[in-house]
Design a protein around this motif. Structure first.
Motif, PDB file in Angstrom:
ATOM      1  N   ASN A  76       0.552  -1.533   0.245  1.00 43.64           N
ATOM      2  CA  ASN A  76      -0.229  -0.053  -0.127  1.00 43.64           C
ATOM      3  C   ASN A  76       0.933   1.167  -0.138  1.00 43.64           C
ATOM      4  OD1 ASN A  76      -2.232  -1.374  -0.115  1.00 43.64           O
ATOM      5  ND2 ASN A  76      -2.439  -1.591   2.273  1.00 43.64           N
ATOM      6  N   GLY A  77       1.664   1.180   0.440  1.00 42.42           N
ATOM      7  CA  GLY A  77       2.773   2.139   0.203  1.00 42.42           C
ATOM      8  C   GLY A  77       3.569   1.862  -0.981  1.00 42.42           C
ATOM      9  N   THR A  78       4.647   1.397  -0.922  1.00 41.36           N
ATOM     10  CA  THR A  78       4.746   1.133  -2.244  1.00 41.36           C
ATOM     11  C   THR A  78       4.567   1.378  -3.809  1.00 41.36           C
ATOM     12  OG1 THR A  78       5.775  -1.199  -2.277  1.00 41.36           O
ATOM     13  CG2 THR A  78       6.999   0.374  -1.262  1.00 41.36           C
ATOM     14  N   CYS A  79       3.531   0.964  -4.012  1.00 39.65           N
ATOM     15  CA  CYS A  79       2.642   0.912  -5.058  1.00 39.65           C
ATOM     16  C   CYS A  79       1.125   0.816  -4.925  1.00 39.65           C
ATOM     17  CB  CYS A  79       2.886  -0.377  -5.713  1.00 39.65           C
ATOM     18  SG  CYS A  79       2.740  -0.910  -7.953  1.00 39.65           S
ATOM     19  N   PRO A  80       0.612   2.118  -4.223  1.00 41.30           N
ATOM     20  CA  PRO A  80      -1.054   1.643  -4.055  1.00 41.30           C
ATOM     21  C   PRO A  80      -1.910   1.501  -5.495  1.00 41.30           C
ATOM     22  CG  PRO A  80      -0.091   3.738  -3.608  1.00 41.30           C
ATOM     23  CD  PRO A  80       1.212   2.960  -3.722  1.00 41.30           C
ATOM     24  N   ASN A  81      -2.784   1.109  -5.293  1.00 40.91           N
ATOM     25  CA  ASN A  81      -4.065   1.667  -6.723  1.00 40.91           C
ATOM     26  C   ASN A  81      -3.262   0.902  -8.375  1.00 40.91           C
ATOM     27  OD1 ASN A  81      -5.944   3.336  -4.890  1.00 40.91           O
ATOM     28  ND2 ASN A  81      -4.842   4.672  -5.221  1.00 40.91           N
ATOM     29  N   ALA A  82      -2.503  -0.477  -7.847  1.00 37.96           N
ATOM     30  CA  ALA A  82      -1.926  -1.279  -9.117  1.00 37.96           C
ATOM     31  C   ALA A  82      -2.710  -1.297 -10.107  1.00 37.96           C
ATOM     32  CB  ALA A  82      -0.964  -1.968  -7.961  1.00 37.96           C
ATOM     33  N   LYS A  83      -4.140  -0.941  -9.940  1.00 38.07           N
ATOM     34  CA  LYS A  83      -4.665  -1.903 -10.887  1.00 38.07           C
ATOM     35  C   LYS A  83      -4.046  -1.695 -12.824  1.00 38.07           C
ATOM     36  CE  LYS A  83      -8.943  -2.138  -8.143  1.00 38.07           C
ATOM     37  NZ  LYS A  83     -10.065  -1.581  -7.734  1.00 38.07           N
ATOM     38  N   ASP A  84      -3.414  -0.673 -12.296  1.00 35.61           N
ATOM     39  CA  ASP A  84      -2.888  -0.122 -14.208  1.00 35.61           C
ATOM     40  C   ASP A  84      -1.145  -0.702 -13.733  1.00 35.61           C
ATOM     41  OD1 ASP A  84      -5.326   0.285 -15.704  1.00 35.61           O
ATOM     42  OD2 ASP A  84      -4.880   2.016 -14.084  1.00 35.61           O
ATOM     43  N   TRP A  85      -0.712  -0.565 -14.610  1.00 35.23           N
ATOM     44  CA  TRP A  85       0.644  -1.532 -14.748  1.00 35.23           C
ATOM     45  C   TRP A  85       1.666  -0.064 -14.472  1.00 35.23           C
ATOM     46  CZ3 TRP A  85       2.557  -6.320 -15.451  1.00 35.23           C
ATOM     47  CH2 TRP A  85       2.226  -6.843 -16.011  1.00 35.23           C
ATOM     48  N   ARG A  86       2.448  -0.412 -13.396  1.00 36.53           N
ATOM     49  CA  ARG A  86       3.221   1.017 -12.294  1.00 36.53           C
ATOM     50  C   ARG A  86       4.355   0.002 -12.802  1.00 36.53           C
ATOM     51  NH1 ARG A  86       1.086   2.876  -7.972  1.00 36.53           N
ATOM     52  NH2 ARG A  86       3.251   4.504  -8.076  1.00 36.53           N
ATOM     53  N   ILE A  87       5.807   1.179 -13.349  1.00 34.52           N
ATOM     54  CA  ILE A  87       6.544   1.163 -13.861  1.00 34.52           C
ATOM     55  C   ILE A  87       7.717   1.801 -12.504  1.00 34.52           C
ATOM     56  CG2 ILE A  87       8.390   1.140 -15.605  1.00 34.52           C
ATOM     57  CD1 ILE A  87       5.747   1.558 -17.520  1.00 34.52           C
ATOM     58  N   PHE A  88       8.315   0.884 -12.894  1.00 34.44           N
ATOM     59  CA  PHE A  88       9.871   1.608 -12.058  1.00 34.44           C
ATOM     60  C   PHE A  88      11.021   1.293 -12.510  1.00 34.44           C
ATOM     61  CE2 PHE A  88       5.730   0.356  -9.165  1.00 34.44           C
ATOM     62  CZ  PHE A  88       6.066   1.105  -8.431  1.00 34.44           C
ATOM     63  N   LYS A  89      11.829   2.039 -12.366  1.00 35.30           N
ATOM     64  CA  LYS A  89      13.272   1.427 -12.668  1.00 35.30           C
ATOM     65  C   LYS A  89      14.329   3.004 -11.535  1.00 35.30           C
ATOM     66  CE  LYS A  89      12.497   4.523 -16.337  1.00 35.30           C
ATOM     67  NZ  LYS A  89      12.406   4.357 -18.365  1.00 35.30           N
ATOM     68  N   GLY A  90      15.736   2.795 -11.803  1.00 35.67           N
ATOM     69  CA  GLY A  90      16.492   4.049 -11.034  1.00 35.67           C
ATOM     70  C   GLY A  90      16.168   3.463  -9.984  1.00 35.67           C
ATOM     71  N   LEU A  93      13.627   1.714  -8.001  1.00 35.96           N
ATOM     72  CA  LEU A  93      13.105   0.908  -7.344  1.00 35.96           C
ATOM     73  C   LEU A  93      14.265   0.016  -6.112  1.00 35.96           C
ATOM     74  CD1 LEU A  93      15.214  -0.822 -10.755  1.00 35.96           C
ATOM     75  CD2 LEU A  93      12.917  -1.182  -9.546  1.00 35.96           C
ATOM     76  N   GLU A  94      14.320   0.772  -5.570  1.00 40.19           N
ATOM     77  CA  GLU A  94      14.919   1.152  -3.877  1.00 40.19           C
ATOM     78  C   GLU A  94      14.601   0.699  -2.449  1.00 40.19           C
ATOM     79  OE1 GLU A  94      17.119   4.079  -3.051  1.00 40.19           O
ATOM     80  OE2 GLU A  94      18.623   4.596  -4.801  1.00 40.19           O
ATOM     81  N   PRO A  95      13.014   0.845  -3.028  1.00 38.61           N
ATOM     82  CA  PRO A  95      11.872  -0.022  -2.014  1.00 38.61           C
ATOM     83  C   PRO A  95      11.799  -1.474  -2.238  1.00 38.61           C
ATOM     84  CG  PRO A  95      11.303   2.401  -2.419  1.00 38.61           C
ATOM     85  CD  PRO A  95      12.542   2.025  -3.048  1.00 38.61           C
ATOM     86  N   PHE A  96      12.200  -1.899  -3.129  1.00 36.24           N
ATOM     87  CA  PHE A  96      12.284  -3.637  -3.563  1.00 36.24           C
ATOM     88  C   PHE A  96      12.691  -3.903  -3.267  1.00 36.24           C
ATOM     89  CE2 PHE A  96       8.604  -0.418  -5.877  1.00 36.24           C
ATOM     90  CZ  PHE A  96       7.649  -0.820  -5.251  1.00 36.24           C
ATOM     91  N   TYR A  97      14.146  -3.534  -3.161  1.00 37.52           N
ATOM     92  CA  TYR A  97      15.382  -4.312  -3.347  1.00 37.52           C
ATOM     93  C   TYR A  97      15.113  -5.040  -2.245  1.00 37.52           C
ATOM     94  CZ  TYR A  97      18.218  -1.202  -6.200  1.00 37.52           C
ATOM     95  OH  TYR A  97      18.641  -0.345  -7.582  1.00 37.52           O
ATOM     96  N   GLN A  98      14.340  -5.101  -0.842  1.00 40.79           N
ATOM     97  CA  GLN A  98      14.648  -6.229   0.006  1.00 40.79           C
ATOM     98  C   GLN A  98      13.730  -7.575  -0.159  1.00 40.79           C
ATOM     99  OE1 GLN A  98      11.334  -4.707   3.086  1.00 40.79           O
ATOM    100  NE2 GLN A  98      11.571  -3.140   1.838  1.00 40.79           N
ATOM    101  N   LEU A  99      13.424  -7.247  -1.369  1.00 36.73           N
ATOM    102  CA  LEU A  99      12.566  -8.210  -1.839  1.00 36.73           C
ATOM    103  C   LEU A  99      12.892  -9.872  -2.723  1.00 36.73           C
ATOM    104  CD1 LEU A  99       9.115  -6.815  -2.827  1.00 36.73           C
ATOM    105  CD2 LEU A  99       9.522  -7.493  -0.704  1.00 36.73           C
ATOM    106  N   PHE A 100      14.306  -8.943  -2.802  1.00 37.00           N
ATOM    107  CA  PHE A 100      15.725 -10.186  -3.870  1.00 37.00           C
ATOM    108  C   PHE A 100      16.321 -10.422  -3.766  1.00 37.00           C
ATOM    109  CE2 PHE A 100      12.401  -7.399  -6.309  1.00 37.00           C
ATOM    110  CZ  PHE A 100      12.302  -8.072  -7.537  1.00 37.00           C
ATOM    111  N   SER A 101      17.126 -11.687  -3.651  1.00 40.87           N
ATOM    112  CA  SER A 101      18.793 -11.518  -3.638  1.00 40.87           C
ATOM    113  C   SER A 101      19.210 -10.827  -3.349  1.00 40.87           C
ATOM    114  CB  SER A 101      18.486 -13.264  -3.860  1.00 40.87           C
ATOM    115  OG  SER A 101      18.682 -13.547  -5.087  1.00 40.87           O
TER     116      SER A 101
END
Length: 269
Positions: A76-90, A93-101
């Motif tokens: 809800n904090g990083t990607c709210p209302n994502a019924k449409d495609w949301r694009i992240f780069k650069g 992307l930092e908030p999502f790093y915790q989800l990856f090895s």
């Protein structure tokens, strides 16, 4: 060409994939969905209680499958209302790093995220995550709808238990692959709920990768006792020690050092 070189070459080359969906395509499982769409790395996160789990994965390593455990508050904090495609780069992307090895995080350049509803006894809001850096198109709604139908049924790809019916199995060399210790090594620091959901995801990705590199006419599958059976029809000189060495090497990028716990036993007719 030696068998190991042949297997690695097949893995590197991959299979030619479609770049778009067509209305006549029938989606068999999550891996098939990714192949039809030409996606190398994607996942579907499904809610269980207050957390999201990567119940479906295509192309990610085992550590990422477990690191992806996340909360509704995070999404809800990083990607709210994502019924449409949301694009992240650069830097986005930092908030999502915790989800990856570490391995996957270092490769991450581009992230597309979309939520959609899976109709079940209780409708679920699932999160589709695509991490291909070269992806230049969106997955169209008809394909998303088909995927939701597959997942809402009991045909989801995590159900890998099936049998092969062939008349020539007596002519094959059969091996039993024990991957339980390797998968438990990845999962050892996680709670029971996470293990019960995500070990199956890791197992499914491992079997998918293994089937992709086996030479033509050879195959593997999981039987009703959850044993991984491998059948070789042409590798007459293959033995369990050689196969174990090759598979430990091949799956190192997927399981890290836990791949060393993979063991192989030859089954004699």
């Amino acid at each position: 060409m030696g068998l190991l070189s042949h297997m690695e070459a097949l893995h590197s080359a991959g299979q030619q994939r479609c770049s778009a969906f067509y209305s006549e395509n029938v989606i068999e499982d999550f891996h098939h969905f990714a192949e039809l769409a030409g996606i190398e790395k994607c996942a579907l996160l499904v809610p269980f209680g207050k957390r999201f789990f990567m119940q479906y994965s295509h192309g990610f390593d085992a550590d990422t499958i477990f690191k992806s455990i996340s909360t509704s508050d995070f999404w809800n904090g990083t990607c709210p209302n994502a019924k449409d495609w949301r694009i992240f780069k650069g830097s986005s992307l930092e908030p999502f790093y915790q989800l990856f090895s570490e391995q996957e995080k270092n490769k991450l350049e581009y992230l597309q995220i979309k939520t959609f509803v899976i109709l079940a006894d209780v409708p679920l809001q699932a999160i589709l995550l695509i991490a291909d850096s070269n992806l230049s198109h969106y997955i169209q709604e008809p394909a998303i709808h088909k995927l939701a139908e597959v997942i809402s049924s009991d045909a989801a790809y995590n159900n890998n238990t099936f049998s092969k019916t062939r008349n020539d199995l007596q002519n094959a060399k059969k091996f039993k692959l024990d991957i339980s210790k390797a998968i438990n090594g990845v999962a050892k620091d996680f709670d029971y709920e996470a293990k019960s959901i995500l070990c199956a995801t890791v197992e499914s990705e491992l079997i998918y990768q293994l089937n992709k590199i086996l030479p033509k006419d050879d195959f593997c599958f999981i039987d009703e006792q959850e044993n991984v059976n491998i059948f070789f029809f042409n590798a007459k000189t293959m033995d369990n020690s050689l196969l174990q060495f090759m598979l430990q090497k091949f799956f190192y990028s997927f399981l890290d050092k836990n791949a060393e716990m993979i063991s192989v036993e030859q089954i004699h007719n």
